[in-house]
Design a protein around this motif. Structure first.
Motif, short mmCIF file in Angstrom:
data_model
loop_
_atom_site.label_atom_id
_atom_site.label_comp_id
_atom_site.label_asym_id
_atom_site.label_seq_id
_atom_site.Cartn_x
_atom_site.Cartn_y
_atom_site.Cartn_z
N LYS A 241 0.86 -1.18 0.00
CA LYS A 241 0.00 0.00 0.00
C LYS A 241 0.90 1.23 0.00
CE LYS A 241 -4.08 1.71 2.37
NZ LYS A 241 -5.10 1.31 3.36
N LYS B 285 0.34 -3.97 3.30
CA LYS B 285 -0.92 -3.27 3.57
C LYS B 285 -1.21 -3.11 5.06
CE LYS B 285 -3.63 -4.43 -0.50
NZ LYS B 285 -4.83 -5.09 -0.98
N ASP C 43 -1.54 0.34 7.12
CA ASP C 43 -2.81 0.64 7.79
C ASP C 43 -2.60 0.96 9.27
OD1 ASP C 43 -4.34 0.39 5.49
OD2 ASP C 43 -4.91 -1.69 5.89
#
Length: 135
Positions: free
Chosen positions: A5, A121, A125
């Protein structure tokens, strides 16, 4: 779809031109730090070739200094790719001067105005938890 990400965080108390400037610089830092994330060049219907871009979405968030510093701390702990932009860099005129003012910062208390993060990811996050998408 993507194992990684990309998130860019920009401070919410900057002028619009400063926010755009910071996001542009940070995006180039991600592209340089993660050449494997780059997509293929674009080609139009006449065969003209254009530049390539990151091959995955880039989400842009906003936050205050404390939010940026938290994201930085978590990013360091989780060994993410980090690209920082500190307030003092607004007063410089070239890349070498940017690195000088960055080196002069308190490494554990950076006066961040922007931060790009790339990595797994879940780790990204965790770093951006509590921040809002830029609006």
């Amino acid at each position: 779809m993507f194992d990684t990400k990309v998130a860019i965080i920009v401070r919410d108390d900057l002028a619009v031109w400063q926010r755009l400037n910071v996001v542009a610089f940070l995006a180039t830092g991600v592209a340089c730090a993660a050449p494997d994330a780059m997509g293929e060049p674009y080609v139009d219907a006449k065969g003209r070739q254009y530049g390539n871009m990151l091959g995955q979405p880039v989400l842009v968030f906003e936050g205050d200094l404390a939010g940026l510093q938290k994201a930085h701390r978590v990013g360091v702990e989780r060994e993410l790719t980090l690209v920082p932009y500190v307030f003092a860099m607004f007063s410089t005129g070239h890349d070498a001067a940017n690195r000088e003012v960055f080196m002069a910062e308190d490494a554990d208390n950076l006066n961040l105005v922007g931060l790009a993060l790339r990595g797994p990811k879940k780790a990204v996050d965790k770093a951006i938890k509590g921040l809002s998408l830029h609006h």
